[in-house]
Each structure stands twice: as C-alpha cells, then as structure tokens.
Design a protein around this motif. Structure first.
Motif, short mmCIF file in Angstrom:
data_model
loop_
_atom_site.label_atom_id
_atom_site.label_comp_id
_atom_site.label_asym_id
_atom_site.label_seq_id
_atom_site.Cartn_x
_atom_site.Cartn_y
_atom_site.Cartn_z
N GLY A 101 38.65 27.99 55.08
CA GLY A 101 39.44 27.46 53.98
C GLY A 101 39.34 28.23 52.68
N TRP A 102 38.30 29.04 52.56
CA TRP A 102 38.12 29.84 51.34
C TRP A 102 38.25 31.31 51.71
CZ3 TRP A 102 35.64 25.31 52.27
CH2 TRP A 102 35.69 24.34 51.27
N GLN A 103 39.11 32.02 51.00
CA GLN A 103 39.33 33.44 51.29
C GLN A 103 39.54 34.22 50.01
OE1 GLN A 103 42.92 32.41 52.95
NE2 GLN A 103 41.85 30.83 54.13
N LEU A 104 39.19 35.46 50.06
CA LEU A 104 39.55 36.41 49.00
C LEU A 104 39.89 37.71 49.71
CD1 LEU A 104 39.96 37.05 46.06
CD2 LEU A 104 37.55 37.70 45.90
N LYS A 105 41.17 38.11 49.60
CA LYS A 105 41.66 39.27 50.35
C LYS A 105 42.21 40.31 49.38
CE LYS A 105 43.99 36.04 52.25
NZ LYS A 105 44.90 35.16 52.99
N HIS A 106 41.82 41.55 49.60
CA HIS A 106 42.31 42.64 48.77
C HIS A 106 42.70 43.81 49.68
CE1 HIS A 106 42.90 44.62 44.94
NE2 HIS A 106 42.19 45.66 45.34
N PRO A 107 43.86 43.70 50.33
CA PRO A 107 44.27 44.77 51.25
C PRO A 107 44.68 46.04 50.50
CG PRO A 107 46.02 43.14 51.02
CD PRO A 107 44.83 42.59 50.29
N LEU A 108 44.33 47.17 51.06
CA LEU A 108 44.71 48.47 50.51
C LEU A 108 45.07 49.39 51.67
CD1 LEU A 108 41.92 48.99 47.81
CD2 LEU A 108 44.33 48.50 47.36
N ILE A 139 33.65 42.77 46.38
CA ILE A 139 33.89 41.34 46.17
C ILE A 139 32.60 40.68 45.69
CG2 ILE A 139 34.32 39.13 47.33
CD1 ILE A 139 36.42 40.50 49.01
N ASP A 140 32.71 39.92 44.63
CA ASP A 140 31.58 39.21 44.04
C ASP A 140 31.93 37.72 44.08
OD1 ASP A 140 29.43 38.33 42.58
OD2 ASP A 140 30.04 39.25 40.69
N ALA A 141 31.10 36.93 44.75
CA ALA A 141 31.39 35.50 44.88
C ALA A 141 30.09 34.72 44.95
CB ALA A 141 32.23 35.23 46.13
N LEU A 161 32.45 27.92 54.05
CA LEU A 161 31.71 27.28 52.96
C LEU A 161 32.42 27.55 51.64
CD1 LEU A 161 28.12 28.35 54.07
CD2 LEU A 161 29.31 26.21 54.58
N PRO A 162 32.27 26.66 50.67
CA PRO A 162 32.95 26.86 49.39
C PRO A 162 32.55 28.16 48.70
CG PRO A 162 32.11 24.62 49.59
CD PRO A 162 31.54 25.37 50.74
N LEU A 163 33.55 28.87 48.22
CA LEU A 163 33.34 30.07 47.40
C LEU A 163 33.66 29.72 45.95
CD1 LEU A 163 35.02 32.94 49.50
CD2 LEU A 163 32.59 32.35 49.37
N GLU A 164 32.73 30.03 45.08
CA GLU A 164 32.93 29.73 43.66
C GLU A 164 33.00 31.03 42.87
OE1 GLU A 164 29.67 27.23 42.59
OE2 GLU A 164 30.27 25.60 43.92
N GLY A 165 33.98 31.11 41.99
CA GLY A 165 34.10 32.27 41.12
C GLY A 165 34.32 33.58 41.85
N ALA A 166 34.93 33.55 43.01
CA ALA A 166 35.16 34.77 43.78
C ALA A 166 36.12 35.70 43.04
CB ALA A 166 35.69 34.43 45.16
N ARG A 167 35.78 36.96 42.97
CA ARG A 167 36.62 37.92 42.26
C ARG A 167 36.46 39.32 42.84
NH1 ARG A 167 33.47 39.41 36.67
NH2 ARG A 167 31.35 39.10 37.41
#
Length: 346
Positions: free
Chosen positions: A142-149, A179-181, A161-167
C-alpha cells in the motif's frame, strides 16, 4: 608472474579513487585462488632461487587478500548476533534487487516477491516499463515511492508497512537518486530506511561520486536511533570505501562471519562479487540472510530478515570513526563537490 600477483594485491591498498586502482578491490577472492594455484605450481621447484622469490611474493599476496576478506568468511566472528526474540511485531523482512533495466522477466520478480512475502521491496534499475510491469505489487504493498529513469538508476520502494516522509534524494548527482523514508514497524518502532544505488568504478570514471555519496548517506543516518541502508552499492564490503561508510554511519554488516553472499555477476560462475548490501543499526539482530534465485537480471536478489531488539545495542557495537577516517570522509565529499563544480570538458 609472482611480481604481477603482488602488484594486484598491493595496488588496491593505495588511498586513491582512480578507477583502475579501485577495480582491484573486487576480485580479491578470485585473485587469492589464482595465487594459491601458482604457489602449488612453484613448490616442486622451491630449491631454485627464482622459485623461492616467487613463493615469498605470492605468500605476501595471499596474506594481503586473506586479511581483507577474512571478516566475511564463515569462521570469522559475527558482527551481528542471531535474533533472540520471536515476536513477529518486531520483525522486518526486506528483499532488495537490481532488476537490470533491459531484463524483460517481470513475472520472475513478481513470482519471487509473492513467494518470499517481504515487508519491503527495494528495486534498482527500474524504468517506466518496469513500473508498469510491476503494477500488480500495488495490491499488496500500500505504500510506494517510485522514481523510474531510463539511465539505469531508477529506484523504487514498495512497502506493506507505513512509510512516513518518504522522499527522493540526490546526494551527489541529480541523475543518480536515492530514497529516504521512515518505516513504522508493527511494534510502533520507527526505522529510517535509505535505499541507494551509486555509480560504479569503470574506465574513464573514478569512484569520487560513489565514495562521497556513501559518506554523505553515512552522515545522514549516523544519529538515527534505528536505521537501515541498503541497495546496490557497486562496491564490495572489504573495500576502503565501504569500511569508511561503516565507520561514518556506525552501521553493522550482517554478512560478516556468515559468508560472502555474492549477488553479481549472476551470468558468471567465476566473476561474482557481493555488490548488494544491507547495513543496519545496532538495535537489530539477524533472523535470515541469503541470496535468492535468478530473476533474469545480472544480479541475484538479496533477502534479509531483521528483528528489532533494543537490548542488542548493549551487546553489539558498530565501527568507530577516528580522526584519520574523519579526514578521509571529508576529503571524499570535497573531491566530489570540486568535480561537480568543474565545467564539462574543462
């Protein structure tokens, strides 16, 4: 031949970031085997002066290589203890893999993830096609952070699991993101997660940026109560760079005392190195560690299961940063900044 052997052992000891020197960090195991074979071939002629000289030089070469890889051998001391708690609320199961951008076998990745059921999946070299092919993961994660290149440095995190402040972070170069989370365990414990994929040493490109990125990440997490740094480091654990990263960050390496766990090159049975790593703070103990079957990439996936046990910080201790290492870390960052400020073609 013995002179060449000792040169391959001594050159990587130079404290420089030249690519042709730093590449020598990688094949220490393979070189050690080569030295032993040559030694055995020379022993029948030990009474000859030339053979004695060769045996002496090769013995020095073997000692140097063994010194660096010894901490990773199964009979070396464990840097990370085995888990004592069986509480599932404190467990964290992570799968990390470099999927190889040109690899078309997304089904193998999805099947492996379904089989292993990690809490967190970290993938390197994802482009837009990979993100589309991995869309089924969104149902379970349910929690994702994707940066395709499209430059082989795309990166993505999928979490149950919950991701907080992912960037997304660009520590050294915009085209090479990390990725920092913060991950919240079922127990409520917050863990800082840093996923990285620095560029490797290769002809014409020194390790300046890679070394600086790892130092900067180490500085970022060194004061975090609970932290994990993982990904394709494009480095081996016994290198000067990774040793410095551990000293700056204070993080532990669960591989030490358990084995090499080589993840690259999955297409070769000889030239394999441990390039994919997971380091963690001293409040974790290890439950499981291992490489996983091929997914069609040039890297094998790595699976690590950790147990958060606060009392582990009393019995485990990460490496310390002394004055000389602090200076080396600053020099690595300064070199990368100077490189960044130098105009192209100058």
């Amino acid at each position: 031949m013995a002179c060449v052997a000792v040169l391959t052992a001594l050159l990587p000891l130079l404290p420089v970031d030249w690519w042709w020197v730093r590449i020598g960090d990688f094949p220490r195991v393979q070189l050690l085997f080569a030295y032993v074979v040559i030694l055995l071939a020379l022993f029948p002629f030990w009474h000859k002066t030339a053979a004695k000289t060769g045996i002496f030089l090769l013995t020095i070469s073997c000692s140097i290589q063994l010194f660096w890889i010894f901490p990773y051998l199964p009979f070396a001391p464990h840097e990370v203890e085995w888990a004592e708690s069986a509480d599932p609320q404190t467990r964290l199961r992570i799968l990390t893999a470099n999927v190889y951008q040109e690899n078309q076998n997304a089904e193998a990745v999805l099947s492996l993830i379904e089989q292993e059921r990690p809490d967190i999946v970290v993938l390197c070299e994802v482009n837009a096609r990979w993100i589309r092919d991995l869309k089924p993961l969104e149902k379970s994660y349910g929690w994702q952070l994707k940066h395709p290149l499209e430059n082989t440095y795309g990166i993505a995190v999928y979490s149950r699991l919950p991701l907080e402040g992912a960037r997304i972070r660009a520590m050294i170069k915009q085209e090479i993101p990390s990725i920092d989370a913060r991950v919240k365990l079922p127990s409520g414990q917050i863990v800082r997660l840093f996923a990285v994929h620095p560029n490797p040493p290769r002809p014409g490109e020194d390790t300046t940026k890679r070394d600086a990125e790892l130092v900067l990440v180490g500085r970022e997490v060194c004061d975090s109560p609970s932290a994990i740094v993982l990904g394709d480091l494009n480095d081996v654990g016994w290198s000067r760079t990774t040793n410095l990263f551990q000293e700056v960050s204070g993080l532990l390496d669960p591989r030490k005392g358990r084995g090499l766990y080589p993840t690259y090159d999955a297409t070769s049975s000889i030239w394999r190195y441990p390039l994919d790593y997971l380091f963690h703070s001293d409040d974790f103990r290890i439950v499981k560690l291992g490489t996983l079957p091929s997914i069609g990439s040039d890297h094998f996936p790595l699976l690590v299961e950790l147990s958060h046990e606060s009392e582990a910080a009393v019995t485990q201790e990460g490496p310390h940063l002394d004055g000389g290492d602090q200076e080396d870390a600053s020099d690595a960052v300064d070199s990368a900044r100077q490189l960044k400020e130098t105009p192209e073609g100058s």
